[in-house]
Motif scaffolding. Structure first.
Motif, mmCIF file in Angstrom:
data_model
loop_
_atom_site.group_PDB
_atom_site.id
_atom_site.type_symbol
_atom_site.label_atom_id
_atom_site.label_comp_id
_atom_site.label_asym_id
_atom_site.label_seq_id
_atom_site.Cartn_x
_atom_site.Cartn_y
_atom_site.Cartn_z
ATOM 1 N N GLY A 222 53.138 29.442 45.148
ATOM 2 C CA GLY A 222 52.814 30.805 45.712
ATOM 3 C C GLY A 222 52.682 32.059 44.608
ATOM 4 N N ILE A 223 52.534 31.355 43.385
ATOM 5 C CA ILE A 223 52.256 32.331 42.179
ATOM 6 C C ILE A 223 50.886 31.924 41.843
ATOM 7 C CG2 ILE A 223 52.914 32.913 39.915
ATOM 8 C CD1 ILE A 223 55.805 32.654 40.789
ATOM 9 N N GLY A 224 49.907 32.762 41.746
ATOM 10 C CA GLY A 224 48.548 32.441 41.065
ATOM 11 C C GLY A 224 48.400 33.194 39.794
ATOM 12 N N PRO A 225 47.275 33.128 39.052
ATOM 13 C CA PRO A 225 47.217 33.879 37.751
ATOM 14 C C PRO A 225 47.451 35.296 37.761
ATOM 15 C CG PRO A 225 45.258 32.629 38.432
ATOM 16 C CD PRO A 225 46.116 32.527 39.696
ATOM 17 N N ILE A 226 47.280 36.201 38.884
ATOM 18 C CA ILE A 226 47.505 37.481 38.780
ATOM 19 C C ILE A 226 49.156 37.691 38.569
ATOM 20 C CG2 ILE A 226 47.351 39.742 40.150
ATOM 21 C CD1 ILE A 226 44.814 38.766 38.857
ATOM 22 N N THR A 227 49.980 37.102 39.675
ATOM 23 C CA THR A 227 51.111 37.214 39.409
ATOM 24 C C THR A 227 51.955 36.639 38.198
ATOM 25 O OG1 THR A 227 51.339 36.900 42.148
ATOM 26 C CG2 THR A 227 53.528 36.698 40.843
ATOM 27 N N ALA A 228 51.159 35.434 37.707
ATOM 28 C CA ALA A 228 51.913 34.809 36.701
ATOM 29 C C ALA A 228 51.651 35.497 35.359
ATOM 30 C CB ALA A 228 51.092 33.397 36.480
ATOM 31 N N SER A 229 50.460 36.163 35.175
ATOM 32 C CA SER A 229 50.277 37.032 34.210
ATOM 33 C C SER A 229 50.973 38.604 34.042
ATOM 34 C CB SER A 229 48.806 37.387 33.940
ATOM 35 O OG SER A 229 48.211 38.084 35.025
ATOM 36 N N ALA A 230 51.355 38.959 35.149
ATOM 37 C CA ALA A 230 52.133 40.105 35.378
ATOM 38 C C ALA A 230 53.386 39.717 35.045
ATOM 39 C CB ALA A 230 52.007 40.700 36.734
ATOM 40 N N ILE A 231 53.881 38.797 35.495
ATOM 41 C CA ILE A 231 55.475 38.336 35.050
ATOM 42 C C ILE A 231 55.635 38.005 33.568
ATOM 43 C CG2 ILE A 231 57.320 36.745 35.501
ATOM 44 C CD1 ILE A 231 56.346 36.489 38.047
ATOM 45 N N ALA A 232 54.643 37.221 33.068
ATOM 46 C CA ALA A 232 54.555 36.941 31.413
ATOM 47 C C ALA A 232 54.680 38.177 30.705
ATOM 48 C CB ALA A 232 53.518 35.933 31.185
ATOM 49 N N ALA A 233 53.973 39.164 30.974
ATOM 50 C CA ALA A 233 53.609 40.484 30.578
ATOM 51 C C ALA A 233 54.658 41.392 30.533
ATOM 52 C CB ALA A 233 52.299 41.152 30.711
ATOM 53 N N THR A 234 55.496 41.187 31.714
ATOM 54 C CA THR A 234 56.526 42.125 31.968
ATOM 55 C C THR A 234 57.863 41.823 31.407
ATOM 56 O OG1 THR A 234 55.507 42.928 33.904
ATOM 57 C CG2 THR A 234 57.709 43.494 33.472
#
Length: 343
Positions: A222-234
């Motif tokens: 359920g987590i793709g590149p968009i969600t993963a990068s947003a979480i890693a940066a936030t």
């Protein structure tokens, strides 16, 4: 100046308010600073504790003051508000910040790096462009519907409308010339916005591939590149959260509590926290639920069983909550998601 140990700094665009106290709590300085005077003032100040609200430009000034040798701590503005005495102005705000930063139970916001803020800017600009693209598509559909032209929903339907407006051998009675001249700029802007969104996607995917944490988070269903990068940066430091539930609550995926007298009363999700991360996780949960009935892995089986007992949207939020807890586990342990372990 040498006796100042704690400073509350109320930041703004041009005028900054400083409230400094010594070790005994006595006020040593209360003054305004112009933007160009901030660096010079704190350069002459001995290293001390500085509190700032985590608002616009807060991370920038935190990095600047940390570079000058100070201990800078960012705080959510909602946590500082209870310390404001009576009337609100810059002086009382700075005093409240100075008071709040010394509280032992205060929660602080980690200072983001320029790289993390740059990635989040990509996400925010992409989100804005997607909203603009949706507005353009709705405008095109609405204007053509006034002429009796309606197509199916989705990208294919939009492509049919664009082809209908742009084709040369058109029926002049179907789309009047004035209407065509009004719609062609919308189509041109729609193509331009779509190209910009695609460019943003490529940049986000490139950063995602270069970031080890983001690649590990992508292994979660359920987590793709968009969600993963947003979480890693936030989420700068997941260790600041004592448990996965704290991270989930910080995002805004836990029920609102109205408990008293030892009786727990749980309501709907609070909607507090980070709405962007919450939306991405819920959308990802919907994707997992969509294919959960035919899935053979442990996560999809868990989602399918939950869907039999709960409404679809309730199950999606519950699954997003569980995904946020798994994110915390992976960030704190440094492991990758194991598909054999149930959600």
């Amino acid at each position: 100046m040498e006796k100042i140990t704690t400073v509350g700094l109320d930041i703004a665009k041009h005028v900054f308010q400083v409230h400094g106290i010594d070790g005994a709590g006595a006020i040593r300085i209360r003054r305004k600073l112009r933007r160009e005077d901030v660096v010079g003032f704190f350069s002459a100040l001995p290293p001390c504790l500085i509190g700032i609200e985590a608002c616009a430009t807060g991370h920038h000034w935190a990095r600047v003051l940390i570079g000058l040798g100070h201990d800078v701590r960012l705080m959510p503005a909602s946590y500082v508000k209870p310390y404001v005495k009576r009337q609100k102005n810059d002086a009382t705000d700075a005093e409240a910040i100075c008071e709040a930063v010394m509280r032992p139970t205060m929660r602080f916001v980690p200072v983001k790096s320029e790289e993390q803020q740059s990635v989040l800017m990509l996400h925010r600009v992409r989100e804005l462009l997607i909203r603009q693209r949706t507005m353009l598509v709705n405008a095109l559909r609405g204007h053509l519907a006034e002429l009796g032209i309606v197509t199916r929903q989705g990208i294919a339907g939009v492509g049919m409308l664009i082809a209908l407006v742009e084709e040369d051998d058109h029926d002049h009675d179907l789309i009047p010339p004035l209407a065509r001249s009004a719609l062609l700029p919308l189509i041109g802007q729609l193509r331009e916005v779509h190209e910009k969104v695609s460019d943003m996607d490529r940049q986000i995917h490139a950063w995602h591939r270069s970031n080890e944490l983001s690649r590990r988070l992508e292994t979660i269903p359920g987590i793709g590149p968009i969600t993963a990068s947003a979480i890693a940066a936030t989420v700068t430091d997941a260790s600041l959260f004592k448990s996965g539930r704290q991270l989930s609550a910080w995002i805004g995926l836990v029920p609102r509590q109205n408990s008293s007298g030892g009786k727990e009363r749980l309501g709907r999700i609070s909607k507090q926290g980070d709405p962007y991360l919450r939306r991405l996780l819920v959308v990802g949960a919907h994707a997992v639920l969509r294919f959960s009935r035919n899935g053979k892995t442990a996560p999809t089986r868990w989602a399918a069983e939950l869907l039999l007992k709960k409404p679809y949207n309730v199950a999606a939020v519950a699954l997003a909550n569980k995904m946020a807890r798994i994110v915390w586990a992976l960030m704190t342990t440094g492991r990758r998601f194991e598909s054999t372990v149930a959600l």
